[in-house]
Design a protein around this motif. Sequence first.
Motif, PDB file in Angstrom:
ATOM      1  N   LEU A 106      41.178  42.149  45.470  1.00 51.78           N
ATOM      2  CA  LEU A 106      41.713  41.587  44.231  1.00 51.78           C
ATOM      3  C   LEU A 106      42.760  42.479  43.585  1.00 51.78           C
ATOM      4  CD1 LEU A 106      38.403  40.294  42.574  1.00 51.78           C
ATOM      5  CD2 LEU A 106      39.938  39.061  44.088  1.00 51.78           C
ATOM      6  N   ARG A 160      45.934  40.511  42.377  1.00 51.96           N
ATOM      7  CA  ARG A 160      45.625  39.617  41.263  1.00 51.96           C
ATOM      8  C   ARG A 160      45.340  40.410  39.990  1.00 51.96           C
ATOM      9  NH1 ARG A 160      44.840  37.543  45.924  1.00 51.96           N
ATOM     10  NH2 ARG A 160      44.939  35.324  46.301  1.00 51.96           N
ATOM     11  N   ARG A 161      44.623  41.511  40.133  1.00 55.37           N
ATOM     12  CA  ARG A 161      44.323  42.342  38.969  1.00 55.37           C
ATOM     13  C   ARG A 161      45.610  42.928  38.389  1.00 55.37           C
ATOM     14  NH1 ARG A 161      41.813  46.834  40.919  1.00 55.37           N
ATOM     15  NH2 ARG A 161      43.734  47.950  40.569  1.00 55.37           N
ATOM     16  N   CYS A 217      47.470  40.286  36.478  1.00 56.48           N
ATOM     17  CA  CYS A 217      46.857  40.039  35.174  1.00 56.48           C
ATOM     18  C   CYS A 217      47.193  41.142  34.173  1.00 56.48           C
ATOM     19  CB  CYS A 217      45.335  39.935  35.304  1.00 56.48           C
ATOM     20  SG  CYS A 217      44.778  38.437  36.138  1.00 56.48           S
ATOM     21  N   CYS A 249      49.272  38.924  31.503  1.00 61.04           N
ATOM     22  CA  CYS A 249      48.375  38.167  30.625  1.00 61.04           C
ATOM     23  C   CYS A 249      48.591  38.537  29.155  1.00 61.04           C
ATOM     24  CB  CYS A 249      46.914  38.412  31.002  1.00 61.04           C
ATOM     25  SG  CYS A 249      46.447  37.573  32.512  1.00 61.04           S
ATOM     26  N   TRP A 280      41.185  38.971  29.887  1.00 62.40           N
ATOM     27  CA  TRP A 280      40.776  38.329  31.127  1.00 62.40           C
ATOM     28  C   TRP A 280      39.612  39.117  31.710  1.00 62.40           C
ATOM     29  CZ3 TRP A 280      41.202  41.202  35.644  1.00 62.40           C
ATOM     30  CH2 TRP A 280      41.995  42.352  35.548  1.00 62.40           C
ATOM     31  N   ARG A 281      38.801  38.430  32.493  1.00 61.60           N
ATOM     32  CA  ARG A 281      37.625  39.033  33.133  1.00 61.60           C
ATOM     33  C   ARG A 281      37.501  38.460  34.545  1.00 61.60           C
ATOM     34  NH1 ARG A 281      38.367  41.553  29.128  1.00 61.60           N
ATOM     35  NH2 ARG A 281      36.987  41.781  27.341  1.00 61.60           N
ATOM     36  N   VAL A 282      36.724  39.138  35.371  1.00 65.47           N
ATOM     37  CA  VAL A 282      36.449  38.645  36.723  1.00 65.47           C
ATOM     38  C   VAL A 282      34.941  38.582  36.905  1.00 65.47           C
ATOM     39  CG1 VAL A 282      36.812  38.956  39.181  1.00 65.47           C
ATOM     40  CG2 VAL A 282      38.538  39.769  37.590  1.00 65.47           C
ATOM     41  N   PRO A 332      33.394  39.810  41.505  1.00 64.73           N
ATOM     42  CA  PRO A 332      34.663  40.163  42.149  1.00 64.73           C
ATOM     43  C   PRO A 332      34.587  40.370  43.655  1.00 64.73           C
ATOM     44  CG  PRO A 332      33.817  41.991  40.856  1.00 64.73           C
ATOM     45  CD  PRO A 332      32.953  40.814  40.547  1.00 64.73           C
ATOM     46  N   THR A 358      35.491  34.222  40.377  1.00 65.27           N
ATOM     47  CA  THR A 358      35.958  33.417  39.260  1.00 65.27           C
ATOM     48  C   THR A 358      36.676  34.331  38.273  1.00 65.27           C
ATOM     49  OG1 THR A 358      34.086  31.914  39.481  1.00 65.27           O
ATOM     50  CG2 THR A 358      35.265  31.875  37.394  1.00 65.27           C
ATOM     51  N   PHE A 359      37.903  33.981  37.950  1.00 65.92           N
ATOM     52  CA  PHE A 359      38.651  34.681  36.915  1.00 65.92           C
ATOM     53  C   PHE A 359      38.519  33.886  35.624  1.00 65.92           C
ATOM     54  CE2 PHE A 359      40.438  36.692  40.532  1.00 65.92           C
ATOM     55  CZ  PHE A 359      41.013  37.874  40.111  1.00 65.92           C
ATOM     56  N   TRP A 360      38.334  34.583  34.510  1.00 66.74           N
ATOM     57  CA  TRP A 360      38.210  33.946  33.194  1.00 66.74           C
ATOM     58  C   TRP A 360      39.341  34.450  32.309  1.00 66.74           C
ATOM     59  CZ3 TRP A 360      34.571  30.292  32.013  1.00 66.74           C
ATOM     60  CH2 TRP A 360      33.499  30.161  32.907  1.00 66.74           C
TER      61      TRP A 360
END
Length: 140
Positions: free
Chosen positions: A92, A95-96, A99, A103, A107-109, A112, A118-120
């Motif tokens: 990840l 993607r991290r 973000c 962003c 945001w949270r994962v 992981p 699931t990313f929130w």
Amino acid sequence: MSTLGILLALGGLVWLAVRLTRRQIALSTLADSLPTDRRGLVAVDQSTGKVLDASNELATVEASWHPVRFPQGWESRSAGFPSERAFFDRTLGGRREWCEKRCRGAWRVERPDSVNPTFWFADRRDAADFTLQWYPFKCT
């Protein structure tokens, strides 16, 4: 460019690589320390860069945040149209980093290290932008 300039640039790249690697190791270690039945929610502290256990936020996050759930095989976009070269980002990292840079809200994962994380996102626009950038089934 002088030799000193080249060495400084190389040193900067090595420093950046070490920093990103240490953060990824911290994320993996934290995920491994959580119970296997529920990996929990993790967050990255923007000021220090440390990975934090945010599992106690899960009820609040599920109530009002916007999820982006990845299916199994999420690391490949080759199934979409137009087809794209498959790539792997099981840690990840990409993607991290995306973000952290783009962003507007928090945001949270969740889970992981699972096969379908699931990313929130607190901000709906962040969730939409993230989906357009990273979701494996991209059609145009």
